[in-house]
Enzyme design. Structure first.
Site, PDB file in Angstrom:
ATOM      1  N   ASP A  67      78.082   8.620  68.771  1.00  0.00           N
ATOM      2  CA  ASP A  67      76.831   9.055  68.162  1.00  0.00           C
ATOM      3  C   ASP A  67      76.594  10.550  68.342  1.00  0.00           C
ATOM      4  O   ASP A  67      76.002  11.204  67.477  1.00  0.00           O
ATOM      5  CB  ASP A  67      75.656   8.268  68.749  1.00  0.00           C
ATOM      6  CG  ASP A  67      75.555   6.869  68.167  1.00  0.00           C
ATOM      7  OD1 ASP A  67      75.885   6.697  66.986  1.00  0.00           O
ATOM      8  OD2 ASP A  67      75.139   5.939  68.889  1.00  0.00           O
ATOM      9  N   ASN A 140      67.452  14.155  66.541  1.00  0.00           N
ATOM     10  CA  ASN A 140      67.029  13.115  67.489  1.00  0.00           C
ATOM     11  C   ASN A 140      65.699  13.465  68.143  1.00  0.00           C
ATOM     12  O   ASN A 140      64.701  12.789  67.925  1.00  0.00           O
ATOM     13  CB  ASN A 140      68.081  12.905  68.577  1.00  0.00           C
ATOM     14  CG  ASN A 140      68.872  11.626  68.390  1.00  0.00           C
ATOM     15  OD1 ASN A 140      68.715  10.925  67.406  1.00  0.00           O
ATOM     16  ND2 ASN A 140      69.723  11.323  69.350  1.00  0.00           N
ATOM     17  N   SER A 184      63.937   8.286  73.772  1.00  0.00           N
ATOM     18  CA  SER A 184      62.553   7.823  73.641  1.00  0.00           C
ATOM     19  C   SER A 184      62.440   6.325  73.941  1.00  0.00           C
ATOM     20  O   SER A 184      61.526   5.893  74.650  1.00  0.00           O
ATOM     21  CB  SER A 184      62.030   8.130  72.233  1.00  0.00           C
ATOM     22  OG  SER A 184      60.709   7.666  72.065  1.00  0.00           O
TER      23      SER A 184
END
Length: 283
Positions: A67, A140, A184
């Site tokens: 990722d 992100n 998060s």
């Protein structure tokens, strides 16, 4: 069609995936570009070009890795308004379009049988004494963190000039919907579908029983201030890569970025199916 392939070819597992990827692409591509720094090790019929020209020259990009690789290349591609397909060579591959054993699906790039998944980004501007010090774009998240000492910092969040919260914590995460499944989520924030147009503010280890995440519409502008004691420094981290020192006189302004990441989506799985496969079922 011209395609640039971004990968770390000095990793044996990635090298093999890249070689097989190029074999498929060569059947229909006019040019396949690879960074010239791998010219000494990569044996394939490709064009070796300077890394800083790969995005400029291609019609679309392929990112082979985890990722982190897909995130990095998708953000770079957004500045050129280019599309990116991620091929998972990592552990999770939440942002990847296909897995390493699905390379036959690359033919969909030639036939046009794919969709574009557009992802909003946020812009973080750092000011000091009303002077703009730096500007950053995040796919992100932008994360305010305390320094190396285990001391809490006070973070004030304002929206359109009005106080939203003042939190004593280890830090604060300002996340896009794409980043909602990353740091998060680990900090207790909500999972947001990437087709949402909003961002979420989540405290990191708040010294409170009541602090929760707050979701803001993308048309809002946030302003954040930090207060830390004289023995500690704070930092603003951009997508987990760049780290910018900030202090009590810094002002961080968060707004919607004018750039959007474009991820190629070949398989029919929707976000919630991918969430189940990649995160929930892997527990």
């Amino acid at each position: 069609m011209k395609i640039s392939v971004f990968s770390n070819l000095r990793r044996d597992d990635v090298y093999n995936i890249a070689k097989n990827t190029v074999d498929v692409l060569s059947q229909f591509c006019d040019e396949v570009y690879i960074s010239e720094k791998f010219k000494d090790i990569f044996n394939a019929d490709v064009s070796f070009v300077p890394k800083d020209r790969m995005m400029e020259l291609c019609d679309l990009a392929i990112a082979i890795g985890g990722d982190g690789t897909t995130l990095k290349i998708a953000k770079l591609a957004s500045f050129y308004n280019k599309m990116v397909l991620g091929i998972n060579a990592g552990r999770l591959g939440f942002m990847s379009g296909i897995e390493k054993d699905e390379l036959e699906l690359l033919n969909c790039l030639n036939s046009g049988e794919f969709d574009i998944d557009e992802r909003m980004m946020i812009k973080a501007c750092v000011y000091k004494n009303e002077k703009l010090l730096s500007e950053h774009h995040c796919l992100n998240d932008a994360v305010i963190t305390r320094g190396s000492l285990a001391r809490l910092i006070d973070i004030s969040v304002l929206c359109e000039g009005r106080n939203v919260t003042k939190t004593r914590a280890d830090g604060m995460i300002i996340s896009t919907p794409t980043g909602s499944t990353a740091y998060s989520m680990a900090a207790g924030g909500p999972v947001l579908s990437p087709d949402n147009s909003c961002f979420v503010v989540t405290p990191i280890c708040p010294h409170s029983l009541l602090n929760r995440s707050v979701v803001f519409s993308m048309d809002k502008e946030l302003e954040l201030h930090i207060e830390s004691d004289v023995f500690n420094n704070s930092f603003l981290a951009i997508d987990g890569k760049e780290s910018i020192p900030i202090d009590n006189e810094s002002r961080i302004v968060i707004s919607k970025s004018e750039h959007r990441a474009k991820l190629i989506k070949i398989k029919p799985d929707n976000f919630y199916e991918i969430l189940n496969k990649k995160i929930i079922e892997r527990r």
